[in-house]
Design a protein around this motif. Sequence first.
Motif, mmCIF file in Angstrom:
data_model
loop_
_atom_site.group_PDB
_atom_site.id
_atom_site.type_symbol
_atom_site.label_atom_id
_atom_site.label_comp_id
_atom_site.label_asym_id
_atom_site.label_seq_id
_atom_site.Cartn_x
_atom_site.Cartn_y
_atom_site.Cartn_z
ATOM 1 N N VAL A 45 0.860 -1.183 0.000
ATOM 2 C CA VAL A 45 0.000 0.000 0.000
ATOM 3 C C VAL A 45 0.899 1.236 0.000
ATOM 4 O O VAL A 45 1.816 1.351 0.821
ATOM 5 N N GLY A 46 0.638 2.160 -0.906
ATOM 6 C CA GLY A 46 1.437 3.369 -0.959
ATOM 7 C C GLY A 46 0.817 4.406 -1.872
ATOM 8 O O GLY A 46 -0.259 4.198 -2.445
ATOM 9 N N ARG A 47 1.504 5.526 -2.013
ATOM 10 C CA ARG A 47 1.065 6.612 -2.891
ATOM 11 C C ARG A 47 1.888 6.578 -4.176
ATOM 12 O O ARG A 47 3.086 6.289 -4.154
ATOM 13 N N ASP A 48 1.243 6.933 -5.277
ATOM 14 C CA ASP A 48 1.941 7.016 -6.552
ATOM 15 C C ASP A 48 1.212 7.998 -7.455
ATOM 16 O O ASP A 48 0.082 7.722 -7.888
ATOM 17 N N ASP A 49 1.840 9.133 -7.706
ATOM 18 C CA ASP A 49 1.307 10.121 -8.647
ATOM 19 C C ASP A 49 -0.125 10.532 -8.301
ATOM 20 O O ASP A 49 -1.021 10.498 -9.139
ATOM 21 N N GLY A 50 -0.340 10.908 -7.040
ATOM 22 C CA GLY A 50 -1.650 11.391 -6.621
ATOM 23 C C GLY A 50 -2.692 10.317 -6.413
ATOM 24 O O GLY A 50 -3.884 10.611 -6.324
ATOM 25 N N GLN A 51 -2.259 9.068 -6.317
ATOM 26 C CA GLN A 51 -3.188 7.966 -6.107
ATOM 27 C C GLN A 51 -2.723 7.100 -4.939
ATOM 28 O O GLN A 51 -1.532 6.993 -4.658
ATOM 29 N N ILE A 52 -3.703 6.479 -4.290
ATOM 30 C CA ILE A 52 -3.400 5.404 -3.360
ATOM 31 C C ILE A 52 -3.429 4.096 -4.149
ATOM 32 O O ILE A 52 -4.420 3.798 -4.832
ATOM 33 N N VAL A 53 -2.359 3.346 -4.064
ATOM 34 C CA VAL A 53 -2.255 2.086 -4.794
ATOM 35 C C VAL A 53 -2.219 0.946 -3.784
ATOM 36 O O VAL A 53 -1.372 0.921 -2.882
ATOM 37 N N VAL A 54 -3.161 0.024 -3.935
ATOM 38 C CA VAL A 54 -3.240 -1.150 -3.066
ATOM 39 C C VAL A 54 -3.080 -2.383 -3.957
ATOM 40 O O VAL A 54 -3.834 -2.567 -4.921
ATOM 41 N N GLU A 55 -2.098 -3.226 -3.632
ATOM 42 C CA GLU A 55 -1.829 -4.390 -4.468
ATOM 43 C C GLU A 55 -1.670 -5.627 -3.598
ATOM 44 O O GLU A 55 -0.919 -5.622 -2.627
ATOM 45 N N VAL A 56 -2.406 -6.676 -3.966
ATOM 46 C CA VAL A 56 -2.348 -7.951 -3.243
ATOM 47 C C VAL A 56 -1.996 -9.042 -4.249
ATOM 48 O O VAL A 56 -2.666 -9.182 -5.275
ATOM 49 N N GLY A 101 -1.092 -17.752 -10.070
ATOM 50 C CA GLY A 101 -1.407 -16.867 -8.958
ATOM 51 C C GLY A 101 -2.382 -15.765 -9.362
ATOM 52 O O GLY A 101 -2.836 -15.689 -10.505
ATOM 53 N N THR A 102 -2.703 -14.911 -8.406
ATOM 54 C CA THR A 102 -3.654 -13.816 -8.644
ATOM 55 C C THR A 102 -3.065 -12.496 -8.137
ATOM 56 O O THR A 102 -2.414 -12.468 -7.084
ATOM 57 N N ARG A 103 -3.293 -11.456 -8.898
ATOM 58 C CA ARG A 103 -2.830 -10.114 -8.517
ATOM 59 C C ARG A 103 -4.015 -9.171 -8.582
ATOM 60 O O ARG A 103 -4.675 -9.048 -9.622
ATOM 61 N N VAL A 104 -4.309 -8.517 -7.483
ATOM 62 C CA VAL A 104 -5.405 -7.547 -7.388
ATOM 63 C C VAL A 104 -4.789 -6.184 -7.144
ATOM 64 O O VAL A 104 -3.994 -6.013 -6.210
ATOM 65 N N LYS A 105 -5.150 -5.210 -7.971
ATOM 66 C CA LYS A 105 -4.567 -3.879 -7.842
ATOM 67 C C LYS A 105 -5.657 -2.829 -7.898
ATOM 68 O O LYS A 105 -6.429 -2.772 -8.855
ATOM 69 N N ALA A 106 -5.722 -1.990 -6.869
ATOM 70 C CA ALA A 106 -6.678 -0.881 -6.808
ATOM 71 C C ALA A 106 -5.911 0.426 -6.834
ATOM 72 O O ALA A 106 -4.909 0.587 -6.122
ATOM 73 N N GLU A 107 -6.380 1.364 -7.655
ATOM 74 C CA GLU A 107 -5.780 2.695 -7.754
ATOM 75 C C GLU A 107 -6.887 3.707 -7.506
ATOM 76 O O GLU A 107 -7.863 3.758 -8.249
ATOM 77 N N ILE A 108 -6.715 4.530 -6.454
ATOM 78 C CA ILE A 108 -7.765 5.438 -6.032
ATOM 79 C C ILE A 108 -7.194 6.855 -5.918
ATOM 80 O O ILE A 108 -6.215 7.053 -5.187
ATOM 81 N N PRO A 109 -7.783 7.839 -6.592
ATOM 82 C CA PRO A 109 -7.276 9.206 -6.462
ATOM 83 C C PRO A 109 -7.370 9.691 -5.017
ATOM 84 O O PRO A 109 -8.349 9.427 -4.328
ATOM 85 N N CYS A 110 -6.321 10.400 -4.572
ATOM 86 C CA CYS A 110 -6.326 10.878 -3.192
ATOM 87 C C CYS A 110 -5.926 12.334 -3.107
ATOM 88 O O CYS A 110 -5.569 12.816 -2.029
ATOM 89 N N ALA A 111 -5.963 13.062 -4.230
ATOM 90 C CA ALA A 111 -5.593 14.480 -4.208
ATOM 91 C C ALA A 111 -6.591 15.251 -3.370
ATOM 92 O O ALA A 111 -7.782 14.959 -3.389
#
Length: 256
Positions: free
Chosen positions: A196-207, A246-256
């Motif tokens: 979980v972290g920030r990247d270019d104005g987004q919160i990125v969650v990856e499992v 395997g499986t990769r789930v990635k959510a990108e959510i604006p957080c500006a």
Amino acid sequence: MTLIDRKGEHVAALLHDRSLQDEPELLGAVTAAAGIAVENGRLQAELRARLEELRGSRARVIDAGQKERQRLERNLHDGAQQRLIALSLELSLLEQRLEGDPEATTRLDQARREIALSLEELRDVARGIHPAVLSGHGLEVALESIAAHASVPVRLTVELEERLQERLEVVAYYVVSESLVNIAKHARATWATVDVGRDDGQIVVEVVDDGIGGADTERGSGLRGLADRVEALDGRLRVWTPRGGGTRVKAEIPCA
């Protein structure tokens, strides 16, 4: 100047050289094209307005649902759980008075064990409705809690300098929580990673997990519900699940 009408109303005016008055067919074609352009502009503006209204509506629905879950969690914590704890204490006091009756003591012990089991089940329900630790201590602590209880070893990395808005924290929490539940139920995995972290104005969650993959992303209500939560905040949820990979789930959510 030639007025442009749509449905009997003046909507625009076409400014042109006087010489075009001698070219009525050309002037008519240009006027018709301009009218279509104006109408398209109006329709696009209406579409954008309705899209913004829809986004706002979805966000309000998510917020209302979240507030209701918080209310239910508080009611369970302050109501049913407290009553069960009080009952367990009352049974302990009663047991002290019945020390000379082995049968009564045994039955009281069994009753206390049942109460303890009911309390644990009730706490699980309350956590599923709304994770109180998230509101009290933030996303990182809440994720540490669910990672510690996961069915497989989880490497958790959270790189956030400060707390997020609560709606963002809740969505990020449920992306991780639901993904770990799916891993436990279907993946046959031996490990998982959560980043979980920030990247270019987004919160990125990856499992990511090392399971069998091949998850059905269309029929499962869990992933569809997660996508709805993420999209309600103008985010995007993507799933890669090759069979055997395997499986990769990635959510990108604006957080500006």
